[in-house]
Design a protein around this motif. Structure first.
Motif, mmCIF file in Angstrom:
data_model
loop_
_atom_site.group_PDB
_atom_site.id
_atom_site.type_symbol
_atom_site.label_atom_id
_atom_site.label_comp_id
_atom_site.label_asym_id
_atom_site.label_seq_id
_atom_site.Cartn_x
_atom_site.Cartn_y
_atom_site.Cartn_z
ATOM 1 N N ALA A 106 -114.198 25.466 51.998
ATOM 2 C CA ALA A 106 -114.171 26.866 52.439
ATOM 3 C C ALA A 106 -114.280 27.032 53.948
ATOM 4 O O ALA A 106 -113.730 27.981 54.502
ATOM 5 C CB ALA A 106 -115.288 27.649 51.754
ATOM 6 N N VAL A 107 -115.032 26.138 54.625
ATOM 7 C CA VAL A 107 -115.234 26.360 56.059
ATOM 8 C C VAL A 107 -113.931 26.214 56.854
ATOM 9 O O VAL A 107 -113.577 27.115 57.620
ATOM 10 C CB VAL A 107 -116.343 25.441 56.605
ATOM 11 C CG1 VAL A 107 -116.373 25.483 58.112
ATOM 12 C CG2 VAL A 107 -117.679 25.858 56.048
ATOM 13 N N PRO A 108 -113.177 25.124 56.698
ATOM 14 C CA PRO A 108 -111.924 25.055 57.460
ATOM 15 C C PRO A 108 -110.971 26.197 57.102
ATOM 16 O O PRO A 108 -110.391 26.827 57.982
ATOM 17 C CB PRO A 108 -111.320 23.708 57.052
ATOM 18 C CG PRO A 108 -112.383 22.962 56.373
ATOM 19 C CD PRO A 108 -113.385 23.903 55.874
ATOM 20 N N LEU A 109 -110.848 26.461 55.791
ATOM 21 C CA LEU A 109 -109.941 27.534 55.382
ATOM 22 C C LEU A 109 -110.409 28.881 55.902
ATOM 23 O O LEU A 109 -109.623 29.676 56.414
ATOM 24 C CB LEU A 109 -109.849 27.583 53.854
ATOM 25 C CG LEU A 109 -109.001 26.510 53.194
ATOM 26 C CD1 LEU A 109 -108.979 26.735 51.695
ATOM 27 C CD2 LEU A 109 -107.587 26.544 53.747
ATOM 28 N N GLY A 110 -111.707 29.135 55.780
ATOM 29 C CA GLY A 110 -112.231 30.438 56.167
ATOM 30 C C GLY A 110 -112.125 30.684 57.654
ATOM 31 O O GLY A 110 -111.679 31.746 58.092
ATOM 32 N N ALA A 191 -116.004 27.508 46.364
ATOM 33 C CA ALA A 191 -115.276 27.665 47.620
ATOM 34 C C ALA A 191 -114.556 29.009 47.646
ATOM 35 O O ALA A 191 -114.623 29.747 48.639
ATOM 36 C CB ALA A 191 -114.274 26.524 47.790
ATOM 37 N N ILE A 192 -113.895 29.352 46.543
ATOM 38 C CA ILE A 192 -113.187 30.624 46.478
ATOM 39 C C ILE A 192 -114.157 31.789 46.644
ATOM 40 O O ILE A 192 -113.840 32.805 47.266
ATOM 41 C CB ILE A 192 -112.424 30.754 45.142
ATOM 42 C CG1 ILE A 192 -111.354 29.682 45.042
ATOM 43 C CG2 ILE A 192 -111.773 32.125 45.021
ATOM 44 C CD1 ILE A 192 -110.627 29.670 43.725
ATOM 45 N N VAL A 201 -116.921 37.559 58.235
ATOM 46 C CA VAL A 201 -117.898 37.547 59.328
ATOM 47 C C VAL A 201 -117.331 36.808 60.540
ATOM 48 O O VAL A 201 -117.478 37.248 61.679
ATOM 49 C CB VAL A 201 -119.216 36.923 58.863
ATOM 50 C CG1 VAL A 201 -120.203 36.862 59.995
ATOM 51 C CG2 VAL A 201 -119.807 37.731 57.719
ATOM 52 N N SER A 202 -116.648 35.666 60.300
ATOM 53 C CA SER A 202 -116.067 34.926 61.423
ATOM 54 C C SER A 202 -115.060 35.778 62.166
ATOM 55 O O SER A 202 -114.989 35.753 63.390
ATOM 56 C CB SER A 202 -115.370 33.657 60.923
ATOM 57 O OG SER A 202 -116.275 32.834 60.263
ATOM 58 N N ALA A 243 -122.044 32.640 60.021
ATOM 59 C CA ALA A 243 -121.149 32.957 58.914
ATOM 60 C C ALA A 243 -121.136 31.827 57.891
ATOM 61 O O ALA A 243 -121.168 32.058 56.683
ATOM 62 C CB ALA A 243 -119.731 33.210 59.444
ATOM 63 N N VAL A 244 -121.110 30.594 58.378
ATOM 64 C CA VAL A 244 -121.088 29.455 57.462
ATOM 65 C C VAL A 244 -122.377 29.386 56.654
ATOM 66 O O VAL A 244 -122.366 29.136 55.448
ATOM 67 C CB VAL A 244 -120.873 28.141 58.248
ATOM 68 C CG1 VAL A 244 -121.085 26.946 57.358
ATOM 69 C CG2 VAL A 244 -119.477 28.118 58.825
#
Lengths: 333, 284, 353
Positions: A106-110, A191-192, A201-202, A243-244
């Motif tokens: 989720a972190v790279p995608l988000g 992750a979804i 938030v990012s 955010a993470v």
């Protein structure tokens, strides 16, 4: 080369300097400032009191279990409600692995999606896509769970797991029969579920970076990506970490959707295809039916352990950030 | 010059990263499209005027809907926001503005920890705090549970948004002789407003879909609510009860309910954005 | 403020006013709250709806939070009645602030269901079932299953066992049965709403297990009868105590209760698994409503006992359509006697019938 200063606002750093107060204005201003400060401090203290209260209530209820099992609770793997032997290790393992997997995805995608929405997307695309992402946060977790059972798990079982097994099967990560449900499914659904938090938030964090930062980098000949990397991401770093961590918190505590997709087997396995069990799931599954004080105490002790685990993980993350440099860098205007 | 620093290489990297981020955005949106499609395919047929205006009917009977659950969810969200938003925003402001040495650090930490507590545990906490003393399930208890869940999200996002307001704006206000608290209220918060609203909406979206904490607090109600100190219906509870039953008719109503819930959150979010949109905002 | 913003704020205020208007109840309805088992939720919701048509001004609000939840809430007196699939233990009854009655309402069957190509009709003996759940029989085409099903071609596939992950009355009924037919199960695993399963995946709720089995070829698990039928899953015939292979039907479920009716204890806390009788399906059970013998509120108490009377008589005709089995007549008679014992301050609440 522009001069960069330490930014105000890192942990324990100084706030902006106030102009001198003299005479009557001093009294009135002190009052307003003081009142406001106390108000905000009171609000913050409520949070502390709440968490402390929760921990105290839980510790009290978990006492029968703590007294009986002591430290062995954390290292044993036996979960037998009938014989009343309880060991929480498989759940701790399951929570850590599923959350880690969810973060890795989720972190790279988000953050990538946030960069796209904040910097690179054409104007017309931004509002609808942003809204769509926020809608994802509103989907009830039971819907995620059922969608997972009917759509995600069969897809994994039929296509993804066999493919991974054939190509990467030499790794212990991808061995074992493809059930569909299991650690991989749970990690994916988590992750979804957390990606909208991280993205929304990012995106706000990135949008709040002053334009001057970008302009400075562009003026020095940076490409689009370099501008984003040097000027925007670094400036908003603490916000992005925030955010993470928000997403991580959700992943650690998510119950419904995970419990429908993880297989609910208190086992420790190196394979992502194997079923597992998380702390939140076992509490949700067995709490309403737990009868004896010891059983209930064991479940609440797991809740307490989850609290401590969240504390530890957050502490580790903060340490990491702190060691990377205190706060983001800013150019004084 | 080495290969890695030629302009062409750097531009190529930039283009690739641009594509990757666009792909990320696509990957993020894809599940929503799939889930939405699933809900629409399964449940759209069950959404009609009856569904939005009638009380639930037992399985097998036509008609019947989730009107009480829709109103119930709105009431619960309202209660939770009333409790959680002011507390959360003030707490976030404290974390960003305060000059205390150790308390902010502890509060930030504990907020992150609270965020990780499973919602069922928070529900049990609210049960012990509100339901047992009151000797009954109530909308108030549900509101309290949801407020506790939304608190850390609001606190942390408010803090981050307030922090990102450039120091120059703050200093300009102070240099003009404006007291510190007024600077925060009139300059800093309005600047961070859009971000704070996003944080609030994300929190509201999160609690709108929560089922577990409501099981032991709001309890659920097949009828219209009779007061805030009585059990009250809520969409996630009704969706859950229908989704785990064996009947197709109820399943369709469950998916329809989920669709209505998402639309509800969308509407609330839209309205919040409309009301708080202003000329003063962060540089966009 | 700008024009559209004023409009929106005005709208929000109006909506809030409308919603809060609901805070004051329009018509004073008597609301009776109950909580407990998920298994009987469909029929209870039907009953409460039907009963509301004939009783004036009384609304029954039932929420399915699980049998254990039902027991806990009625003990804490946060609800007016509870519901459970598994009878309360002596300790639990002692912990309650008053004497609690178990009133049976309907019967249910727990079936062994599976996912095999061609959807064959299978027969199991109790020993085979126990050994499958122990993991001792790992493949479908094992010798013992073949013996019990000579006319069926079974695939060379592993059996993927699916059980409940959440504590549940359904699990209690299933393991109670296994403990009765296998002393090894009784010793090693035991009875409970949650047990330490030797093998298998855990699905959440009956729906979760049914969904898991439906989507996993080679899976086998246990669910309530209604879930198997509604999901088009087959239900195996199991050999009962009389030696006959009986399929789970509404009739065979009621037969199980009829067989036990002769020896029904006064408090109705009885296990119907492995019941005597030729036609009895071996994995059946009552589901009960829990009410205090001494009701704290006269109006509510009257409403509750009148409803329970209605449920035991007129309510039974709704059971079969929803795939529950109605109570056998001798049990109904015993319920009538029990209901006459519910009092308010010493006076029986049930009107003379």
């Amino acid at each position: 080369m522009a001069v960069v200063y330490e930014r105000s606002g890192g942990p324990g750093a100084e706030a902006p300097i106030l102009p001198p107060l003299v005479g009557a204005r001093r009294v009135r201003r002190r009052f307003g400032d003081r009142g406001f400060r106390e108000l905000t401090r009171g609000a913050a203290l409520t949070l502390v009191v709440m968490v402390a209260g929760m921990a105290a209530v839980m510790a009290h209820a978990a006492w029968p279990s703590i007294r009986r099992f002591g430290w062995s609770f954390i290292v044993k793997s036996d979960w037998d409600p009938v014989a009343e032997h309880f060991g929480a290790l498989p759940f701790i393992f399951g929570t850590l692995v599923s959350s880690l997997l969810a973060l890795l995805i989720a972190v790279p995608l988000g953050i990538g999606a946030a960069i796209y929405l904040a910097e690179l997307a054409p104007r017309g695309v931004r509002p609808p896509v942003t809204f769509l992402v926020e809608l994802l946060a509103a989907v009830p977790s039971v819907v995620y769970g059922l969608w997972g059972i009917f759509v995600l798990a069969p897809w994994l079982r039929t296509w993804v797991q066999p493919a991974l097994g054939h190509t990467l099967g030499f790794l212990p990560l991808f061995q074992g029969p493809p059930y569909g449900v299991g650690m991989l499914a749970a990690g994916l659904i988590l992750a979804i579920m957390i990606v909208p938090f991280i993205t929304a938030v990012s995106r706000e964090v990135l949008l709040a970076v002053p334009r001057t930062q970008r302009e400075a980098a562009l003026a020095l000949g940076a490409t689009g990506w370099e501008t984003t990397r040097i000027a925007v991401l670094r400036y908003g770093r603490s916000g992005l970490i925030g955010a993470v961590l928000l997403g991580l918190g959700r992943a650690l505590g998510e119950t419904m959707a995970v419990t429908m997709l993880i297989g609910n087997r208190p086992e420790i396995s190196l394979s992502l295809f194997a079923p597992g069990y998380t702390m939140a799931s076992v509490i949700a599954n067995e709490f309403t039916e737990a009868t004896s004080d010891l059983y209930l105490g064991a479940l609440i002790e797991i809740g307490l352990l989850l609290l401590i685990l969240t504390l530890a993980v957050n502490g580790l993350a903060r340490l990491l950030v702190w060691s990377m440099g205190r706060g983001p860098m800013v150019v004084r205007e | 010059m080495t290969r890695l620093t030629t302009t062409r290489w750097r531009q190529r990297v930039s283009t690739v990263m641009g594509t990757l981020t666009a792909a990320s955005a696509g990957a993020v949106v894809l599940p929503l499209v799939l889930i939405f499609g699933f809900l629409l395919w399964q449940g759209a047929s069950a959404i009609n005027v009856d569904f939005l205006t009638h009380l639930p009917k037992p399985v097998g009977e036509i008609g019947g809907g989730m009107a009480n659950a829709i109103i119930g969810t709105l009431i619960l969200l309202g209660l939770a926001s009333l409790l959680g938003l002011p507390l959360g925003i003030l707490g976030g402001v404290y974390l960003a503005e305060s000059r205390d040495r150790r308390l902010p650090w502890a509060v930030r930490f504990l907020a992150d920890v609270l965020n990780g507590v499973p919602s069922i545990v928070i529900g049990i906490f609210a049960y012990t705090l509100v339901v047992l003393p009151m000797r009954r399930f109530s909308a108030v208890a549900g509101g309290v549970a949801l407020a506790v869940i939304m608190l850390p999200i609001v606190v942390r996002t408010t803090e981050e948004m307030v922090r990102l307001v450039p120091a120059s704006l703050r200093e300009a206000g102070l240099a003009l002789g404006v007291p510190e608290w007024k600077v925060v209220l009139r300059v800093v918060l309005p600047t961070a407003r859009a971000g704070i609203v996003t944080g609030a909406m994300v929190a509201v979206a999160r609690i709108a879909g929560e089922t577990a904490p409501l099981l032991f607090t709001a309890f659920g109600n097949r009828f219209w609510h009779q007061g805030l100190d009585q059990p009250i219906a809520a969409l996630p509870l009704q969706i859950f009860a229908y989704a785990i039953a064996p009947y197709d008719d109820w399943h369709r109503q469950a998916w329809a309910g989920a669709l209505v819930l998402i639309m509800l959150v969308l509407a609330v979010s839209l309205m919040a954005r409309l009301v708080t949109r202003g000329r003063v905002g962060a540089v966009r | 403020m700008t024009m559209p913003r004023r409009l929106v704020v005005g709208l929000v205020v109006a909506v809030c006013a409308v919603l809060s208007a609901g805070v004051v109840p329009a018509t004073a309805q008597l609301l009776i709250n109950g909580a407990g088992a998920t298994f009987p939720y469909p029929i209870y919701s039907k009953w409460f709806d039907e009963y509301a048509k004939i009783s004036q001004g009384v609304n029954f609000n039932y929420q399915s939070i699980g049998s254990g939840g039902g027991i806990r809430q009625i003990t804490a007196r946060t609800v007016d009645f509870g519901a459970t699939d598994g009878p309360m233990t002596d300790e639990q009854l002692k912990a309650a602030p008053g004497e609690l009655f178990h009133v049976p309402t309907v019967l249910g069957a727990v079936v062994a269901t599976y996912n095999l190509p061609g959807n064959p009709k299978l027969r199991f003996t109790p020993e085979i079932l126990a050994d499958i759940f122990f993991g001792k029989i790992a493949k479908w085409n094992g010798a013992r299953i073949k013996d019990a099903n000579p006319n069926v071609s079974l695939p060379d596939q592993p059996i993927i066992v699916v059980h409940r992950s959440d504590g549940s009355g359904t699990t209690y009924i299933w393991v109670d049965y296994l403990a009765k037919v296998s002393s090894e199960w009784e010793q090693k695993v035991g009875r409970g709403t949650s047990v330490k399963w030797p093998v298998g995946l855990g699905g959440k709720g009956n729906e979760g297990v049914a969904g898991q089995i439906k989507n996993t070829p080679g899976a086998l698990g246990y669910v309530e009868l209604a879930y198997a039928i509604k999901n088009n899953l087959p239900a195996a015939a199991i050999r009962n105590q009389a030696g006959k292979f009986v399929e789970p039907t509404i009739r065979s479920t009621t037969s199980a209760a009829a067989g036990a009716a002769a020896e029904m204890p006064a408090d109705f806390r009885v296990s119907l698994t492995n019941a005597a009788g030729d036609d009895a399906y071996p994995v059946a059970s009552f589901t009960w409503l829990l009410v205090y013998r001494e009701q704290p509120d006269e109006v509510k108490g009257k409403a509750i006992v009148n409803f329970l009377w209605w449920a035991a008589h007129d309510g039974q005709k709704y059971a079969a359509d929803l795939l529950y089995a109605p109570l056998p007549a001798p049990v109904v008679k015993q319920i009538e006697a029990k209901l006459r014992q519910v009092v308010y301050q010493g006076r029986p609440l049930l009107a003379a019938r």
